[in-house]
Design an enzyme around this catalytic site. Structure first.
Site, short mmCIF file in Angstrom:
data_model
loop_
_atom_site.label_atom_id
_atom_site.label_comp_id
_atom_site.label_asym_id
_atom_site.label_seq_id
_atom_site.Cartn_x
_atom_site.Cartn_y
_atom_site.Cartn_z
N HIS A 15 -9.76 61.69 -24.26
CA HIS A 15 -10.84 61.32 -25.18
C HIS A 15 -9.97 60.28 -26.28
O HIS A 15 -9.45 60.82 -27.13
CB HIS A 15 -11.53 62.52 -25.90
N HIS A 17 -10.12 56.25 -27.57
CA HIS A 17 -10.71 54.96 -27.67
C HIS A 17 -9.79 53.90 -28.04
O HIS A 17 -9.21 54.00 -29.18
CB HIS A 17 -11.81 54.82 -28.73
N HIS A 195 -20.25 61.39 -24.67
CA HIS A 195 -20.13 61.91 -25.96
C HIS A 195 -21.51 62.44 -26.10
O HIS A 195 -22.51 62.21 -25.79
CB HIS A 195 -19.97 60.88 -27.15
N GLU A 198 -21.32 65.94 -30.88
CA GLU A 198 -20.60 65.73 -32.16
C GLU A 198 -21.25 65.90 -33.22
O GLU A 198 -21.16 66.77 -33.97
CB GLU A 198 -19.80 64.27 -31.72
N ASP A 276 -9.14 60.90 -30.20
CA ASP A 276 -10.24 60.20 -30.31
C ASP A 276 -9.92 58.73 -30.95
O ASP A 276 -9.94 57.85 -30.03
CB ASP A 276 -11.27 60.87 -31.56
N ASP A 277 -9.75 58.46 -32.19
CA ASP A 277 -9.34 57.15 -32.91
C ASP A 277 -8.19 57.35 -33.75
O ASP A 277 -8.43 57.29 -35.04
CB ASP A 277 -10.82 56.56 -33.61
N1 HPA Z 1 -18.12 59.10 -31.40
C1 HPA Z 1 -18.83 58.14 -30.90
N2 HPA Z 1 -18.46 56.96 -30.56
C2 HPA Z 1 -17.16 56.53 -31.03
C3 HPA Z 1 -16.57 57.68 -31.76
C4 HPA Z 1 -17.04 58.88 -31.65
O1 HPA Z 1 -16.01 59.76 -32.03
N3 HPA Z 1 -15.16 56.72 -31.49
C5 HPA Z 1 -15.47 55.59 -31.30
N4 HPA Z 1 -16.60 55.37 -30.83
ZN ZN Z 2 -14.93 59.44 -29.11
#
Ligand code: HPA
Ligand code: ZN
Length: 338
Positions: A15, A17, A195, A198, A276-277
């Site tokens: 996971h 991006h 996703h 969340e 994630d990021d």
């Molecule tokens: N959630 C949804 N979209 C996203 C995320 C996330 O954590 N990170 C980058 N795009």
């Molecule tokens: Zn994500």
């Protein structure tokens, strides 16, 4: 000992991006190279803006920064920087999300994006010791028609992509609208992930499973609110790609100490730890492992379980998976018991 094990264990990241690995230094470098003015005076001023209240507040900055990604070389460089840093924290396999619509919508051709990323993917094993796959995400807030158009643009590059995903703003955009697009993608031979759970409710996780046919749930932390859903996820061994530091930064949880990861493990769920990021949320994959180990008092055995899960949940072939699992066990055996 656990701290160093968090970094040393061989790990897969499922996971991630790629646009979320865009570090401020590289943002400024590419802005200058491409002759684009940034609304921030310095790297420090940009970093100071990394205070998020929810997913939406993060996405605004995430999409704004990627405006400076323009050329094939930009995408290659972005991916290479990620691979180098993450490998230094034990990453050996990555299944990397990219958001083509965030680039095509501002005039960057699909081919520029996929060729740039593909160049990094092809060299990742020899240059960085990391095997890689690409997962193409649809932006749920751009709707199913735009997703279908993107799918059609991607089909000629089918062998470069292992799966489709669904990301961006979640609440108000349930998965159901994307059922046809995902059915087409799966008919083309791609796997599917999404996703869900969340910020959105457990109903979105059910819909991702039943309407989109996904084989993994990205995040899914809100699944714990629904015991029947937990039973289903456990019984079918559906992986949940959890992102602890992301969840704290975007205020999905109040603190790392309150994170449900340990409860999910204890409930028998196939959870993995991911960044994630990482450029925005304060840590790459090893840092996420180390942070949860510390905050949730995880044992070495828990960390080994999480590393093993990362390969169990991957889209690797059975043979590749077995080889990686043997590497995890060898690394674990090299560590004295605490
Ligand atoms: N959630 C949804 N979209 C996203 C995320 C996330 O954590 N990170 C980058 N795009
Ligand atoms: Zn994500």
């Amino acid at each position: 000992m656990t701290g160093s094990l968090a970094f040393r264990l061989p790990k897969a990241e499922l996971h991630l991006h790629i646009e979320g690995t865009f570090e401020p230094d590289l943002i400024f470098e590419l802005a200058e190279r491409n002759g684009i003015a940034l609304p921030y005076a310095s790297v420090e001023a940009l970093r100071a803006a990394y205070e998020f209240t929810d997913l939406g507040s993060f996405l605004k900055l995430y999409y704004a920064a990627m405006n400076v990604l323009r050329t094939e070389a930009d995408f290659t460089e972005l991916a290479n920087e990620y691979l180098a840093v993450a490998h230094s924290q034990g990453l050996v396999h990555a299944e990397i999300f990219f958001d083509p619509q965030a680039h095509t919508s501002r005039g960057v051709p699909f081919r520029t994006v996929i060729d740039g990323l593909w160049s990094a993917v092809q060299n990742s094993a020899s240059h960085y010791g990391v095997t890689t796959k690409l997962i193409m995400c649809f932006l749920r807030d751009a709707g199913p028609r735009a997703a279908l158009a993107t799918l059609e643009e991607a089909l000629p590059f089918g062998d470069r992509i292992v799966a489709v995903g669904l990301d961006s703003a979640e609440v108000g955009y349930p998965p159901d609208a994307f059922a046809d697009v995902f059915a087409r993608a799966r008919a083309a031979g791609w796997r599917a992930v999404a996703h869900a759970g969340e910020e959105g409710p457990p109903a979105y996780v059910w819909a991702a499973l039943d309407r989109l046919g996904v084989s993994r749930i990205d995040h899914g932390v809100r699944s714990l609110e629904d015991p029947l859903l937990v039973d289903r996820l456990r019984a079918e061994r559906i992986p949940l790609t959890v992102c602890p530091l992301s969840n704290v930064k975007l205020r999905v949880v109040d603190s790392l100490a309150a994170h449900p990861l340990k409860r999910m493990l204890d409930a028998g769920l196939l959870v993995t730890v991911n960044s994630d990021d990482p450029a925005y949320f304060g840590g790459y994959v090893g840092e996420n492992f180390a942070a949860v180990a510390d905050a949730l008092d995880l044992s070495d055995a828990d960390l080994v379980r999480l590393a093993r899960n990362s390969f169990e949940a991957s889209f690797l072939s059975a043979g590749e998976r077995a080889a990686y699992l043997a590497r995890v066990d060898a690394a674990a055996a090299a560590v004295p018991e605490r």
